[in-house]
Design an enzyme around this catalytic site. Structure first.
Site, PDB file in Angstrom:
ATOM      1  N   TYR A 189       1.029  -8.577   0.416  1.00 51.09           N
ATOM      2  CA  TYR A 189       1.282  -8.833   1.766  1.00 51.09           C
ATOM      3  C   TYR A 189       2.626  -9.173   1.933  1.00 51.09           C
ATOM      4  O   TYR A 189       3.353 -10.169   1.374  1.00 51.09           O
ATOM      5  CB  TYR A 189       0.186 -10.172   2.278  1.00 51.09           C
ATOM      6  CG  TYR A 189      -1.266 -10.124   1.931  1.00 51.09           C
ATOM      7  CD1 TYR A 189      -1.897  -9.049   2.706  1.00 51.09           C
ATOM      8  CD2 TYR A 189      -1.961 -10.784   1.142  1.00 51.09           C
ATOM      9  CE1 TYR A 189      -3.099  -8.858   2.241  1.00 51.09           C
ATOM     10  CE2 TYR A 189      -3.478 -10.785   0.810  1.00 51.09           C
ATOM     11  CZ  TYR A 189      -3.917  -9.638   1.522  1.00 51.09           C
ATOM     12  OH  TYR A 189      -5.215  -9.615   1.307  1.00 51.09           O
ATOM     13  N   PHE A 243      -4.850  -8.626  -2.842  1.00 51.40           N
ATOM     14  CA  PHE A 243      -5.969  -8.900  -1.867  1.00 51.40           C
ATOM     15  C   PHE A 243      -6.016 -10.374  -1.612  1.00 51.40           C
ATOM     16  O   PHE A 243      -6.665 -10.729  -0.477  1.00 51.40           O
ATOM     17  CB  PHE A 243      -7.447  -8.224  -2.090  1.00 51.40           C
ATOM     18  CG  PHE A 243      -7.528  -6.927  -1.813  1.00 51.40           C
ATOM     19  CD1 PHE A 243      -7.404  -6.253  -0.754  1.00 51.40           C
ATOM     20  CD2 PHE A 243      -7.497  -6.096  -2.823  1.00 51.40           C
ATOM     21  CE1 PHE A 243      -7.456  -4.818  -0.493  1.00 51.40           C
ATOM     22  CE2 PHE A 243      -7.580  -4.541  -3.015  1.00 51.40           C
ATOM     23  CZ  PHE A 243      -7.473  -4.210  -1.714  1.00 51.40           C
ATOM     24  N   HIS A 246     -10.856   2.393   1.766  1.00 49.98           N
ATOM     25  CA  HIS A 246     -10.122   1.168   1.655  1.00 49.98           C
ATOM     26  C   HIS A 246     -10.753  -0.066   2.658  1.00 49.98           C
ATOM     27  O   HIS A 246     -11.444   0.521   3.566  1.00 49.98           O
ATOM     28  CB  HIS A 246      -8.707   1.168   1.995  1.00 49.98           C
ATOM     29  CG  HIS A 246      -7.699   0.031   1.707  1.00 49.98           C
ATOM     30  ND1 HIS A 246      -7.391  -1.055   2.639  1.00 49.98           N
ATOM     31  CD2 HIS A 246      -6.863  -0.235   0.956  1.00 49.98           C
ATOM     32  CE1 HIS A 246      -6.864  -1.895   2.155  1.00 49.98           C
ATOM     33  NE2 HIS A 246      -6.319  -1.392   0.892  1.00 49.98           N
ATOM     34  N   ASP A 276       0.629  -2.836  -2.348  1.00 51.47           N
ATOM     35  CA  ASP A 276       1.856  -3.860  -2.319  1.00 51.47           C
ATOM     36  C   ASP A 276       1.622  -4.947  -1.631  1.00 51.47           C
ATOM     37  O   ASP A 276       0.323  -5.466  -1.089  1.00 51.47           O
ATOM     38  CB  ASP A 276       3.259  -3.333  -1.805  1.00 51.47           C
ATOM     39  CG  ASP A 276       3.365  -2.825  -0.280  1.00 51.47           C
ATOM     40  OD1 ASP A 276       2.021  -2.760   0.361  1.00 51.47           O
ATOM     41  OD2 ASP A 276       4.336  -2.988   0.215  1.00 51.47           O
TER      42      ASP A 276
END
Length: 219
Positions: A64, A75, A184, A62
């Protein structure tokens, strides 16, 4: 209206009952709470990367959830904002693969403009409350977007980083595409596979093999 071929592809999706309920929920959230990204940026990934131009898909989770960081691209952060730790690790891996210097901006719009679809699986979030909108309908929407991409005839590279992204692999069964999975880029997991994964070079090698222009990962 997104303003490109996604409008036609998603027309029926936007008319489904679940999406109308999602829309009502999201509008109420924006009217009563602090929600990110800014309302006009929710579909930025779609606006900047038309379906017909998608070459690489990078799945995020989701947005920031801190002020000024989210702008609708997984990102990515707007220019002149601090670079989050996961994104710093992405830049470190690119530097390891290509020798590029670490950029001082976290804005990934240049990737999006080259065909890198920076899709979060959830498109909105409440300030300071990660995953707060993860069960309101966005997952249904983005799963259906991934299914559309899976049907695309021209080859795509899917970069699935972390367990939440990896589960989307079950939606991808088109042998024309390349699916790369690793940990990740978060500081908690980057050393479990993300570093030295070579995903950015592998993606470009695949594009080159299929006579598709490669991505310039340098910012």
């Amino acid at each position: 209206m997104i303003g490109n071929d996604w409008d036609i592809l998603l027309k029926d999706e936007f008319n489904k009952d679940y999406f109308k309920n999602l829309e009502e929920f999201v509008l109420n959230e924006y009217n009563t709470k602090t929600i990110y990204p800014p309302f006009g940026d929710i579909f930025n990934a779609f606006k900047l990367t038309p379906f017909s131009e998608v070459k690489v898909v990078i799945l995020g989770q989701d947005p920031y959830h801190e002020k000024g960081q989210a702008h609708g691209l997984a990102f990515s952060t707007p220019p002149n904002r601090p670079i989050p730790r996961s994104l710093k690790n992405i830049f470190k891996e690119i530097a390891n693969e290509y020798g590029y210097p670490i950029p001082d901006s976290g804005c990934l719009e240049s990737w999006a403009n080259q065909g890198v679809f920076l899709l979060n699986t959830v498109l909105t979030v409440e300030e300071g409350n990660a995953n707060s909108h993860s069960k309101c309908g966005w997952q249904t929407f983005t799963n259906n977007v991934i299914k559309l991409l899976n049907k695309k005839e021209s080859p795509i590279v899917f970069l699935l980083w972390g367990k939440q992204a990896e589960v989307k692999k079950e939606l991808l069964n088109n042998p024309s595409h390349l699916v790369l999975v690793t940990s990740h880029p978060s500081p908690f997991s980057a050393r479990r596979g993300f570093f030295k994964s070579n995903h950015f070079k592998l993606a470009n090698d695949f594009l080159k093999k299929n006579n598709i222009s490669q991505i310039n990962w340098k910012l």
